[in-house]
Design an enzyme around this catalytic site. Structure first.
Site, PDB file in Angstrom:
ATOM      1  N   ASP A  74       0.811  -1.232   0.000  1.00  0.00           N
ATOM      2  CA  ASP A  74       0.000   0.000   0.000  1.00  0.00           C
ATOM      3  C   ASP A  74       0.839   1.275   0.000  1.00  0.00           C
ATOM      4  O   ASP A  74       0.425   2.288  -0.534  1.00  0.00           O
ATOM      5  CB  ASP A  74      -0.963   0.015   1.193  1.00  0.00           C
ATOM      6  CG  ASP A  74      -0.242   0.160   2.516  1.00  0.00           C
ATOM      7  OD1 ASP A  74       0.304  -0.833   3.014  1.00  0.00           O
ATOM      8  OD2 ASP A  74      -0.219   1.287   3.043  1.00  0.00           O
ATOM      9  N   ASP A  77       5.945   0.311   2.943  1.00  0.00           N
ATOM     10  CA  ASP A  77       6.287  -0.913   3.659  1.00  0.00           C
ATOM     11  C   ASP A  77       5.979  -2.125   2.782  1.00  0.00           C
ATOM     12  O   ASP A  77       5.669  -1.988   1.606  1.00  0.00           O
ATOM     13  CB  ASP A  77       5.527  -0.972   4.997  1.00  0.00           C
ATOM     14  CG  ASP A  77       4.043  -0.682   4.816  1.00  0.00           C
ATOM     15  OD1 ASP A  77       3.520  -0.922   3.700  1.00  0.00           O
ATOM     16  OD2 ASP A  77       3.392  -0.236   5.769  1.00  0.00           O
ATOM     17  N   TYR A 226      -4.788   0.670   9.416  1.00  0.00           N
ATOM     18  CA  TYR A 226      -5.971   0.902   8.575  1.00  0.00           C
ATOM     19  C   TYR A 226      -7.233   0.472   9.314  1.00  0.00           C
ATOM     20  O   TYR A 226      -8.027  -0.310   8.818  1.00  0.00           O
ATOM     21  CB  TYR A 226      -5.822   0.187   7.217  1.00  0.00           C
ATOM     22  CG  TYR A 226      -4.721   0.805   6.389  1.00  0.00           C
ATOM     23  CD1 TYR A 226      -4.895   2.041   5.772  1.00  0.00           C
ATOM     24  CD2 TYR A 226      -3.489   0.173   6.272  1.00  0.00           C
ATOM     25  CE1 TYR A 226      -3.868   2.623   5.045  1.00  0.00           C
ATOM     26  CE2 TYR A 226      -2.460   0.754   5.534  1.00  0.00           C
ATOM     27  CZ  TYR A 226      -2.658   1.980   4.928  1.00  0.00           C
ATOM     28  OH  TYR A 226      -1.646   2.565   4.204  1.00  0.00           O
ATOM     29  N   GLU A 462       6.067   9.715   2.846  1.00  0.00           N
ATOM     30  CA  GLU A 462       5.685   8.373   2.403  1.00  0.00           C
ATOM     31  C   GLU A 462       4.647   8.446   1.291  1.00  0.00           C
ATOM     32  O   GLU A 462       3.633   9.117   1.431  1.00  0.00           O
ATOM     33  CB  GLU A 462       5.123   7.558   3.576  1.00  0.00           C
ATOM     34  CG  GLU A 462       4.881   6.104   3.226  1.00  0.00           C
ATOM     35  CD  GLU A 462       4.601   5.212   4.428  1.00  0.00           C
ATOM     36  OE1 GLU A 462       4.709   3.983   4.277  1.00  0.00           O
ATOM     37  OE2 GLU A 462       4.280   5.734   5.515  1.00  0.00           O
TER      38      GLU A 462
END
Length: 483
Positions: A74, A77, A226, A462
């Site tokens: 996603d 990572d 999430y 990120e």
């Protein structure tokens, strides 16, 4: 409050018409889709363009005796979280449905990006009867390491929801992704389209029948990463709205009505789908004058009034440089998602010569278009830092993004594994990342338009699939306007 500079900019946009051409939207569109290749998990195809990436996660699912290889990481990572991945897929599909005609050759690249996700989501939905797999990889273990996806040696734990451990939110978002993508492939691959839609119906039925938030079933694995903070009613509405658009079946409209009114947010994201559902459902009211959808048109316009800077009900802050500012962590995800809704609702308005009011202000489509153009241009470099927040676009862009694969030497350069902690040397260096994750949009600047290009500042540096997915539509819209 928005700055005076911002209002001047909006006004000049209104007065100047198309004299300000803006950045190269076509190039940005191409790169925004290329980014997804850098996030691929699984066995990479022969035409992989970002050649610093290699096969990874090939045994994903093996601990549960199923094949769950594929899909996308996603963000920076090496975990596969299906909740944001499914939202990414829905937004890429919506972009293709609304703006495909303006995308030219990039439409095929969008389909490829969508299919990389849907092939995986189909596996997750079909591998085991009565179960929906919703993620691979232990996030807590993964976040302790800084290693390339090709070298992962952290637990590839498999997570699922079922009748006894429900997840209406992740299931309904998966159904939305499969239903939306079924329309993308309807003409080009009818057989695949039918499989997507049949699976979407089953997964949606599961979401409706077994109610519950997946965060309750899988708390330590998905929270705080999430978590479903907004509950699951918004996903039930969103999933049913997509299935209604894909099937035109009265059953879904009846179900939508049974949910009653929803929240009136001033945000749209992988977690909170209300505003997206309202705009999607409003299409029938605006374009077809269908009174069944009038309520959602009102809700969509209330949302727009909360976003527009000079509206009496505005609850949206803007930076001095004119950027929408919602939250400090990965703010650009909200900017791209909301900008998608602005251009899309304006598109519906233009088709039917529709206007609406925010208080005493008459809102014509171009008011929404000018605001969305300002956001797109800001992200692409028209900002106080004179920096593009899309990696590899423009002369100045983020060089030290918080992304494992980008920041570590590629396997092509260094074939031996660095191990879990060996990569932290690269993480701590002030040097630019060795691999350019072309097209990646980072979390973005702070409320003062400042961007510290530091790898450890994950809130701002990120990238994530759901930031890019929502940006594809607005980019395609402005490609269509600029030639």
């Amino acid at each position: 409050m928005a700055s005076p500079f911002f209002f001047v900019f909006l006004l000049s946009g209104l007065l100047l018409g198309n004299t300000y051409a803006g950045p190269n939207y076509r190039e940005a569109l191409s790169k925004s889709l290329l980014f997804f290749q850098g996030q691929r998990s699984g066995r990479l195809p022969g035409d992989q363009k970002l050649s610093w990436r290699f096969n990874s996660g090939l045994s994903d699912g093996s601990s549960a005796h199923v094949d769950l290889s594929g899909g996308y990481y996603d963000a920076g990572d090496n975990v596969k979280f299906n909740f944001p991945m499914a939202f990414t897929t829905t937004m890429l599909s919506w972009s293709s449905l609304e703006y495909g005609k303006k995308m030219g050759p990039e439409l095929q690249n969008a389909r490829v990006a969508i299919r990389w996700a849907t092939d995986y989501l189909l596996k997750c939905a079909r591998a085991t009867p009565g179960k929906l797999y919703v993620g691979v990889g232990d996030p807590n273990g993964d976040h302790k390491c800084w290693e390339r996806p090709e070298d992962m040696d952290t637990p590839r734990t498999v997570y699922s929801v079922s009748a006894s451990n429900p997840g209406s939110d992740v299931a309904a978002e998966t159904a939305a992704a499969l239903a939306a993508s079924s329309m993308v492939f309807r003409k080009v691959d009818p057989k695949y389209s039918r499989l997507l839609l049949a699976t979407a119906k089953k997964v949606m039925q599961f979401a409706i029948q077994y109610r519950g938030a997946y965060s309750d079933s899988l708390s330590s694995a998905v929270c705080p990463f999430y978590c479903s903070y907004s509950g699951y009613k918004d996903e039930l509405l969103w999933g049913a709205a997509w299935l209604h658009r894909a099937t035109n079946n009265q059953y879904y409209l009846n179900f939508i009505k049974s949910l009653g009114g929803g929240d009136q947010p001033d945000i749209f994201s992988w977690d909170n789908k209300y505003a997206g559902a309202y705009v999607l459902l409003s299409r029938r009211a605006v374009l077809n004058k269908d009174n069944n959808f009038e309520l959602y048109k009102q809700a969509a316009e209330n949302f727009m009034c909360k976003i527009l800077p000079n509206s009496p009900s505005s609850s949206t802050k803007y930076t001095q440089g004119g950027l929408m500012y919602k939250l400090p962590q990965s703010n650009l995800q909200y900017v791209t998602s909301i900008t998608f809704l602005l251009t899309t609702y304006a598109k519906y308005m233009k088709s039917s010569k529709h206007t609406f009011n925010c208080g005493n202000s008459l809102i014509a489509p171009n008011v929404l278009i000018n605001l969305s153009k300002r956001q797109v241009d800001y992200i692409l470099g028209v900002n106080p830092m004179k920096m593009s927040y899309m990696v590899g676009f423009g002369s100045s862009f983020p060089k030290r993004i918080h992304h494992r694969g980008s920041s570590l030497p590629s396997r092509a350069v260094r074939s031996i594994s660095l191990g879990c902690s060996g990569g932290f040397q690269s993480f701590r260096t002030p040097n630019p990342n060795p691999n350019i994750l072309t097209g990646a949009i980072v979390g973005g600047p702070d409320r003062n338009d400042q961007y510290p290009d530091q790898r450890d500042d994950y809130r701002r540096t990120e990238p994530a699939t759901y930031i890019n997915a929502a940006f594809v539509g607005p980019l395609a819209y402005f490609v269509g306007k600029s030639h």
